[in-house]
Scaffold this motif. Structure first.
Motif, PDB file in Angstrom:
ATOM      1  N   TYR A 126      14.288 109.640  -1.499  1.00  0.00           N
ATOM      2  CA  TYR A 126      14.563 108.308  -0.968  1.00  0.00           C
ATOM      3  C   TYR A 126      14.621 108.401   0.554  1.00  0.00           C
ATOM      4  N   ALA A 134      15.762  96.282  -1.274  1.00  0.00           N
ATOM      5  CA  ALA A 134      16.316  97.219  -0.295  1.00  0.00           C
ATOM      6  C   ALA A 134      17.840  97.239  -0.392  1.00  0.00           C
ATOM      7  N   LEU A 162      19.685 103.556  -6.945  1.00  0.00           N
ATOM      8  CA  LEU A 162      18.241 103.822  -6.942  1.00  0.00           C
ATOM      9  C   LEU A 162      17.829 104.666  -8.153  1.00  0.00           C
ATOM     10  N   ASP A 186      14.193 102.970   1.650  1.00  0.00           N
ATOM     11  CA  ASP A 186      14.861 102.460   0.452  1.00  0.00           C
ATOM     12  C   ASP A 186      16.255 101.951   0.790  1.00  0.00           C
ATOM     13  N   ILE A 202       8.045 101.627  -5.050  1.00  0.00           N
ATOM     14  CA  ILE A 202       9.323 101.392  -4.391  1.00  0.00           C
ATOM     15  C   ILE A 202      10.362 102.447  -4.762  1.00  0.00           C
ATOM     16  N   VAL A 203      10.479 102.774  -6.030  1.00  0.00           N
ATOM     17  CA  VAL A 203      11.555 103.639  -6.501  1.00  0.00           C
ATOM     18  C   VAL A 203      11.011 105.055  -6.695  1.00  0.00           C
TER      19      VAL A 203
END
Length: 162
Positions: A27, A103, A149, A76, A22-23
């Motif tokens: 992005y 998100a 983020l 993201d 995810i991270v």
């Protein structure tokens, strides 16, 4: 005690694997607006203010379009218009957070309704842009999104290295 340690270790490992997917940089920003000129201006603003290895953009004309593409390419940050045909932005907000609970959702609207704004905030939107907005406002909000983020990516990187 050993069982709990193994259980916790497995859950932590699974969580870190999920977070790893995810991270990450670059992005991805999904721009969802039924107005093509808004999508183009936002994408151009991002391109002119952020390096390509930091932020990439995807554009969508509707909620159903971004949801259909979600499994293929997960963003993201989501910049979501409220008033769109087929699916209102507040419904899309809820769907996106169900699919990806971390998100970052930025709501944008030309409607100055306090009810809509407060409902979106209560439903999980992190930021709100009132249309029409200046490029500087968008850039400032995106910097805040990227800071969040990066912050979480750094925390998860520290845990992965342990």
């Amino acid at each position: 005690l050993l069982f709990l340690t193994v259980l916790f270790s497995d859950e932590l490992s699974l969580l870190l694997t999920e977070v790893n997917m995810i991270v990450h940089r670059p992005y991805t920003l999904a721009i969802i607006d039924d107005n093509e000129s808004i999508r183009d201006v936002v994408a151009l603003t991002v391109e002119n203010n952020f390096a390509a290895d930091l932020v990439q953009t995807l554009t969508f004309a509707s909620g159903p379009e971004v949801l259909a593409d979600f499994k293929e390419r997960q963003a993201d940050i989501f910049l979501v218009d409220i008033n769109m045909p087929g699916m209102y932005g507040d419904s899309l907000l809820q769907e996106l957070l169900t699919l990806k609970r971390n998100a970052i959702i930025v709501i944008m609207s030309g409607d100055n309704s306090f009810t809509i704004t407060s409902n979106c905030f209560m439903d999980g939107a992190r930021f709100y842009l009132q249309k029409p907005f200046h490029a500087d406002e968008l850039v400032q909000i995106l910097h805040s999104c990227l800071f969040q983020l990066d912050h979480w990516a750094n925390i998860f990187d520290k845990h992965r290295k342990k």
